[in-house]
Design a protein around this motif. Structure first.
Motif, PDB file in Angstrom:
ATOM      1  N   ALA A 135      59.923  41.172  49.647  1.00 40.86           N
ATOM      2  CA  ALA A 135      59.985  42.543  49.129  1.00 40.86           C
ATOM      3  C   ALA A 135      61.221  42.753  48.269  1.00 40.86           C
ATOM      4  O   ALA A 135      61.185  43.520  47.292  1.00 40.86           O
ATOM      5  CB  ALA A 135      59.974  43.541  50.285  1.00 40.86           C
ATOM      6  N   ILE A 136      62.315  42.077  48.603  1.00 42.83           N
ATOM      7  CA  ILE A 136      63.552  42.235  47.837  1.00 42.83           C
ATOM      8  C   ILE A 136      63.671  41.183  46.741  1.00 42.83           C
ATOM      9  O   ILE A 136      63.814  41.518  45.559  1.00 42.83           O
ATOM     10  CB  ILE A 136      64.772  42.172  48.776  1.00 42.83           C
ATOM     11  N   LEU A 137      63.588  39.920  47.117  1.00 40.53           N
ATOM     12  CA  LEU A 137      63.776  38.856  46.132  1.00 40.53           C
ATOM     13  C   LEU A 137      62.616  38.750  45.155  1.00 40.53           C
ATOM     14  O   LEU A 137      62.779  38.234  44.049  1.00 40.53           O
ATOM     15  CB  LEU A 137      63.975  37.517  46.849  1.00 40.53           C
ATOM     16  N   GLY A 138      61.459  39.250  45.551  1.00 41.48           N
ATOM     17  CA  GLY A 138      60.298  39.212  44.666  1.00 41.48           C
ATOM     18  C   GLY A 138      60.197  40.403  43.747  1.00 41.48           C
ATOM     19  O   GLY A 138      59.307  40.462  42.887  1.00 41.48           O
ATOM     20  N   ALA A 139      61.115  41.349  43.901  1.00 40.12           N
ATOM     21  CA  ALA A 139      61.089  42.552  43.054  1.00 40.12           C
ATOM     22  C   ALA A 139      62.048  42.372  41.893  1.00 40.12           C
ATOM     23  O   ALA A 139      63.214  42.032  42.091  1.00 40.12           O
ATOM     24  CB  ALA A 139      61.482  43.783  43.869  1.00 40.12           C
ATOM     25  N   ASP A 140      61.560  42.579  40.676  1.00 40.67           N
ATOM     26  CA  ASP A 140      62.462  42.487  39.522  1.00 40.67           C
ATOM     27  C   ASP A 140      63.555  43.549  39.607  1.00 40.67           C
ATOM     28  O   ASP A 140      64.725  43.281  39.363  1.00 40.67           O
ATOM     29  CB  ASP A 140      61.680  42.664  38.221  1.00 40.67           C
ATOM     30  N   ASP A 141      63.180  44.767  39.954  1.00 44.57           N
ATOM     31  CA  ASP A 141      64.139  45.865  40.020  1.00 44.57           C
ATOM     32  C   ASP A 141      64.066  46.558  41.373  1.00 44.57           C
ATOM     33  O   ASP A 141      62.982  46.849  41.877  1.00 44.57           O
ATOM     34  CB  ASP A 141      63.861  46.908  38.931  1.00 44.57           C
ATOM     35  N   VAL A 142      65.228  46.803  41.965  1.00 45.48           N
ATOM     36  CA  VAL A 142      65.354  47.665  43.139  1.00 45.48           C
ATOM     37  C   VAL A 142      66.371  48.726  42.756  1.00 45.48           C
ATOM     38  O   VAL A 142      67.540  48.402  42.500  1.00 45.48           O
ATOM     39  CB  VAL A 142      65.825  46.892  44.380  1.00 45.48           C
ATOM     40  N   VAL A 143      65.956  49.974  42.696  1.00 45.15           N
ATOM     41  CA  VAL A 143      66.839  51.057  42.270  1.00 45.15           C
ATOM     42  C   VAL A 143      67.174  51.914  43.484  1.00 45.15           C
ATOM     43  O   VAL A 143      66.288  52.476  44.123  1.00 45.15           O
ATOM     44  CB  VAL A 143      66.190  51.917  41.166  1.00 45.15           C
ATOM     45  N   ILE A 144      68.457  52.016  43.798  1.00 45.46           N
ATOM     46  CA  ILE A 144      68.921  52.791  44.944  1.00 45.46           C
ATOM     47  C   ILE A 144      69.743  53.954  44.425  1.00 45.46           C
ATOM     48  O   ILE A 144      70.903  53.790  44.044  1.00 45.46           O
ATOM     49  CB  ILE A 144      69.748  51.916  45.902  1.00 45.46           C
ATOM     50  N   ASP A 145      69.129  55.111  44.346  1.00 42.23           N
ATOM     51  CA  ASP A 145      69.796  56.308  43.814  1.00 42.23           C
ATOM     52  C   ASP A 145      70.512  56.011  42.495  1.00 42.23           C
ATOM     53  O   ASP A 145      71.685  56.344  42.304  1.00 42.23           O
ATOM     54  CB  ASP A 145      70.787  56.874  44.834  1.00 42.23           C
ATOM     55  N   GLY A 146      69.785  55.376  41.595  1.00 40.28           N
ATOM     56  CA  GLY A 146      70.318  55.100  40.271  1.00 40.28           C
ATOM     57  C   GLY A 146      71.093  53.809  40.140  1.00 40.28           C
ATOM     58  O   GLY A 146      71.361  53.361  39.013  1.00 40.28           O
ATOM     59  N   PHE A 147      71.473  53.180  41.256  1.00 36.04           N
ATOM     60  CA  PHE A 147      72.189  51.902  41.189  1.00 36.04           C
ATOM     61  C   PHE A 147      71.160  50.789  41.089  1.00 36.04           C
ATOM     62  O   PHE A 147      70.366  50.571  41.997  1.00 36.04           O
ATOM     63  CB  PHE A 147      73.069  51.708  42.421  1.00 36.04           C
ATOM     64  N   MET A 148      71.191  50.080  39.956  1.00 31.78           N
ATOM     65  CA  MET A 148      70.151  49.113  39.638  1.00 31.78           C
ATOM     66  C   MET A 148      70.487  47.729  40.181  1.00 31.78           C
ATOM     67  O   MET A 148      71.559  47.187  39.947  1.00 31.78           O
ATOM     68  CB  MET A 148      69.972  49.032  38.119  1.00 31.78           C
ATOM     69  N   LEU A 149      69.537  47.158  40.916  1.00 30.03           N
ATOM     70  CA  LEU A 149      69.603  45.770  41.344  1.00 30.03           C
ATOM     71  C   LEU A 149      68.428  45.045  40.716  1.00 30.03           C
ATOM     72  O   LEU A 149      67.308  45.565  40.715  1.00 30.03           O
ATOM     73  CB  LEU A 149      69.550  45.657  42.870  1.00 30.03           C
ATOM     74  N   ASN A 150      68.696  43.857  40.198  1.00 29.98           N
ATOM     75  CA  ASN A 150      67.660  43.115  39.490  1.00 29.98           C
ATOM     76  C   ASN A 150      67.583  41.709  40.075  1.00 29.98           C
ATOM     77  O   ASN A 150      68.565  40.976  40.063  1.00 29.98           O
ATOM     78  CB  ASN A 150      67.983  43.060  37.995  1.00 29.98           C
ATOM     79  N   PHE A 151      66.428  41.345  40.593  1.00 33.92           N
ATOM     80  CA  PHE A 151      66.249  40.038  41.211  1.00 33.92           C
ATOM     81  C   PHE A 151      65.201  39.220  40.463  1.00 33.92           C
ATOM     82  O   PHE A 151      64.050  39.636  40.329  1.00 33.92           O
ATOM     83  CB  PHE A 151      65.790  40.187  42.671  1.00 33.92           C
ATOM     84  N   GLY A 152      65.637  38.078  39.963  1.00 34.91           N
ATOM     85  CA  GLY A 152      64.706  37.035  39.578  1.00 34.91           C
ATOM     86  C   GLY A 152      63.823  37.252  38.387  1.00 34.91           C
ATOM     87  O   GLY A 152      62.751  36.657  38.315  1.00 34.91           O
ATOM     88  N   ASP A 153      64.223  38.075  37.398  1.00 39.63           N
ATOM     89  CA  ASP A 153      63.337  38.204  36.237  1.00 39.63           C
ATOM     90  C   ASP A 153      63.679  37.211  35.131  1.00 39.63           C
ATOM     91  O   ASP A 153      62.964  37.116  34.141  1.00 39.63           O
ATOM     92  CB  ASP A 153      63.387  39.631  35.670  1.00 39.63           C
TER      93      ASP A 153
END
Length: 418
Positions: free
Chosen positions: A364-382
């Motif tokens: 769910a986390i590593l397979g998601a290109d973007d995880v946005v937490i209240d505007g703070f952008m995390l980008n995994f594996g794109d």
């Protein structure tokens, strides 16, 4: 070995979105807290270790005592703030979140023992918020062998970003990215040519040191002086003499707050006052407190947003959650990182719904290109950024201690900032 066990429990309420904001609630304790009577919840028992019908249990081995205690306590506080925030709204899919924390005092052997205990005895679902490179280097093989997720360690070491790991989720930018930003700002903004490096003599210090070397080499430069000191000490006199001998204009410092603060204080009291700049791992709040008036002008790179700016959505959420569990707590970079780590774990659980497994959580986390937490952008594996697949953020910010001892965020360095 001192052990601190913390289990956070909250009464259930009707399940709602975890981001709707905090409600009145209590805080954590240094002892195990007995859970109150629980209402009946849906029968969503899981075969996954650490996942129960009414709770999910996370484990943390971190420095809660010793010379680096402020780092572990800050991470712990932020994670608890995020977990309690979710628990006040009914948890995740009807399960409250619990954190069991053990003190490793920033020592690798203790980190191994704690990690085994959390996995084998406490049967935690995942590990979260470890502190340090040497401790993580020792603990990660134990977690990997047991297929336990290792979430958001407080370190930017490169080995954690190796593609071979399948269970590690990195939140923050790497030390290589922090040292690159340091050298870029010093050379471009301030036209500094003579740069020295101080580092802690272990895997953490060497990770930062090699990052600084690489950044300098890219500019056809090398350190004019090098100093190092042993972990968990303030034995920095020899390092200070080595640095002075190189007559640097700036010193990049790779260490925790006590030795770094001690060196800066001694240096300035003896007339040696180059630009001092240090990595996020130093523990910004603790460093400023230690230095007092002697801290003015010290630069610290950070990997999370400015924790005092409530106009930033993630910071507003963090401050509100922090007030709910401890009205006396002072916002800081370390506890903000812990809070974002907790929110990232929550996001992974939410994506899995009722059927929580470790593999689903990781996917769910590593397979998601973007995880946005209240505007703070995390980008995994794109594959589109310099981020490795298991690292979410590339952000590096520069801050400076002002004359009042408070930090300010800097967009650029100028001669008037020093």
């Amino acid at each position: 070995m001192a052990t601190i066990a913390i289990i956070v429990a909250a009464l259930f309420s009707a399940c709602s979105d975890a981001d709707t904001g905090p409600a009145a609630g209590g805080g954590g304790s240094a002892d195990t807290v007995a859970a109150p009577a629980r209402p009946t919840v849906p029968d969503n028992l899981s075969d996954e270790t650490g996942v129960y019908s009414d709770r999910v249990v996370f484990g943390q081995s971190a420095a809660l005592g010793g010379a680096a205690a402020e780092l572990g306590l800050g991470m712990q506080l932020g994670i608890l703030a995020a977990f309690e925030e979710a628990n006040r709204d009914g948890g995740v899919s009807g399960r409250r979140l619990e954190l069991k924390s053990l003190d490793d005092k920033y020592e690798p052997e203790a980190a191994i023992a704690n990690t085994r205990s959390l996995i084998e005895d406490d049967e935690v679902f995942a590990l979260i918020g470890a502190v340090g490179t040497p401790t993580s280097r020792s603990a990660t093989p134990v977690a990997a062998e047991a297929d336990v997720p290792y979430v958001a360690p407080f370190t930017g070491a490169g080995f954690l970003r190796n593609d071979d790991w399948t269970n590690i989720i990195n939140l923050r930018a790497s030390y290589a990215q922090e040292t690159e930003e340091m050298v870029e700002r010093l050379t471009t903004d301030l036209d500094i040519e003579r740069i020295a490096v101080l580092f802690q003599d272990d895997s953490f210090g060497r990770a930062g040191y090699f990052g600084a070397l690489a950044a300098l080499e890219r500019r056809n430069m090398e350190p004019v002086a090098i100093g190092f000191y042993p972990r968990n000490t303030t034995a920095i006199k020899s390092a200070l003499l080595d640095l002075r001998a190189g007559n640097p204009e700036a010193v990049i410092m790779v260490g925790a707050y006590e030795p770094v603060g001690t060196l800066i204080s001694w240096a300035r009291n003896t007339g040696f006052d180059p630009v001092f700049i240090t990595l996020s791992f130093v523990g910004a709040n603790a460093l400023a407190d230690q230095l007092g008036a002697e801290g003015e002008g010290v630069l610290v790179t950070q990997v999370v947003p400015f924790p005092f700016d409530e106009s930033t959505p993630i910071v507003a959420s963090y401050q509100a959650a922090l007030r709910e569990i401890d009205l006396a707590a002072v916002p800081g970079f370390v506890s903000l990182e812990g809070y974002i780590a907790g929110r990232l774990a929550i996001a992974g659980l939410e994506e899995c719904g009722n059927s929580v497994t470790r593999q689903c959580f990781l996917d769910a986390i590593l397979g998601a290109d973007d995880v946005v937490i209240d505007g703070f952008m995390l980008n995994f594996g794109d594959g589109q950024t310099v981020t490795e697949d298991n690292q979410g953020s590339d952000a590096v910010f520069v801050t400076q201690i002002g004359p009042d001892g408070a930090y300010r965020s800097l967009d650029t360095l100028t001669s008037t900032d020093q």
